[in-house]
Design an enzyme around this catalytic site. Structure first.
Site, mmCIF file in Angstrom:
data_model
loop_
_atom_site.group_PDB
_atom_site.id
_atom_site.type_symbol
_atom_site.label_atom_id
_atom_site.label_comp_id
_atom_site.label_asym_id
_atom_site.label_seq_id
_atom_site.Cartn_x
_atom_site.Cartn_y
_atom_site.Cartn_z
ATOM 1 N N SER A 120 0.816 -1.202 0.000
ATOM 2 C CA SER A 120 0.000 0.000 0.000
ATOM 3 C C SER A 120 0.857 1.262 0.000
ATOM 4 O O SER A 120 1.518 1.555 -0.972
ATOM 5 C CB SER A 120 -0.981 -0.028 1.166
ATOM 6 O OG SER A 120 -2.093 0.786 0.876
ATOM 7 N N LYS A 172 -20.978 18.553 7.465
ATOM 8 C CA LYS A 172 -19.895 18.873 8.401
ATOM 9 C C LYS A 172 -19.717 17.785 9.445
ATOM 10 O O LYS A 172 -18.604 17.524 9.915
ATOM 11 C CB LYS A 172 -20.173 20.219 9.080
ATOM 12 C CG LYS A 172 -19.044 20.698 9.966
ATOM 13 C CD LYS A 172 -17.767 20.899 9.163
ATOM 14 C CE LYS A 172 -16.631 21.407 10.039
ATOM 15 N NZ LYS A 172 -15.369 21.531 9.298
#
Length: 295
Positions: A120, A172
């Protein structure tokens, strides 16, 4: 004790300790001066190879990228070996290291040596190199991005805790661990994951000079052995660190033995080193970077 006794006679312990400290400082200075012109094996340091180690979870890039830049700007460094033993980590620092490796490879040859794992984020950093060497059983690949979020609502309900929040916009509070995720929030966060994944895929395709669709086909998060990665074009050859150094010397057209320069050096005093080694204490500063990671 006689009236005219010297300092060494009056304070033998302090005098002896002072001599030991002076000897250590003198030895360190002579050793440093010697290494300016010669390597540990006595070879001239006019031609050298650099070594960059990327180990453990990638949570910060500053120290690594600073050292890469130093090697890039040092004209005596003919090429660089990138030794990776990392399962990945946070996206941004992995990306920064990859960009630093790309700039380095534009200036001088760069060869990657994969250790136990270079997956990764570890593979992200390796992709721009000129050549990648992996052990047959190295775990690599794992091209993907994961965002892990917890939902603590049931636990909060059991202990009788209610939480309220005021947000300036509908998204948010996306990812809040105190309530279930809405479909709109899931789509929004999935868009972030997909965009970062696409950046990863593009970086691998560019660094390995592969067709982007070929990279997408194997960029599903799967881990690969070094031998499997070789068959898919993610690494160039199989071998260990010694073979990687020989490949680097070939790219640099070096036939003689040359010193390998490794840094950054551990910043600690000799007294601290003695004390910590004596009582087996490892003084480190470790942090966890939660949330969005590539591993």
């Amino acid at each position: 004790m006689q009236k005219g006794s010297s300092f060494s006679q009056k304070h033998p312990f302090i005098f002896g300790l002072t001599l030991i400290v002076a000897a250590v400082i003198l030895f360190a200075g002579v050793t440093a001066a010697f290494r300016i012109g010669f390597s540990d094996d006595g070879f001239s340091s006019d031609t050298r190879l650099g070594l960059v180690r990327i180990e453990g979870m990638i949570t910060d890039s500053e120290e690594t990228t600073d050292w890469i830049r130093t090697l890039r700007e040092d004209e005596s460094i003919r090429g660089v070996l990138l030794r990776i033993n990392s399962p990945g980590g946070a996206v941004a620092p992995s990306q920064e290291i990859a960009r630093a490796v790309e700039r380095l490879a534009q200036a001088k040859p760069v060869v990657v040596s994969m250790s136990t794992v270079a997956a990764s984020g570890g593979y992200y950093a390796a992709a721009p190199a000129d050549l990648i060497v992996a052990n047959p059983s190295t775990l690599t690949g794992s091209i993907g991005v994961i965002m892990e979020l917890s939902n603590l609502q049931e636990l909060m309900d059991k202990i009788g805790v209610k939480r309220q929040s005021l947000t300036s916009g509908a998204l948010k509070g996306a990812g809040s661990p105190f309530r279930p995720m809405t479909q709109k929030e899931r789509e929004y966060l999935m868009g972030i994951v997909n965009d970062m994944h696409e950046q990863f895929v593009e970086a691998v395709a560019k660094g390995r000079e592969m067709d982007i669709d070929a990279v997408r086909a194997i960029a599903d998060g799967r881990a690969l052995t070094g031998r499997q990665a070789l068959e898919l074009g993610l690494v160039d050859t199989l071998g260990g660190m010694e073979e990687a150094i020989e490949e680097l010397k070939k790219l640099c057209e070096i036939t003689e033995k040359v010193p390998l320069v490794e840094a950054p050096e551990k910043k600690s005093g000799w007294l601290r080193d003695i004390l910590t080694s004596s009582i087996n204490i490892n003084i480190t500063s470790e942090g966890l970077n939660p949330g969005l990671v590539i591993h």
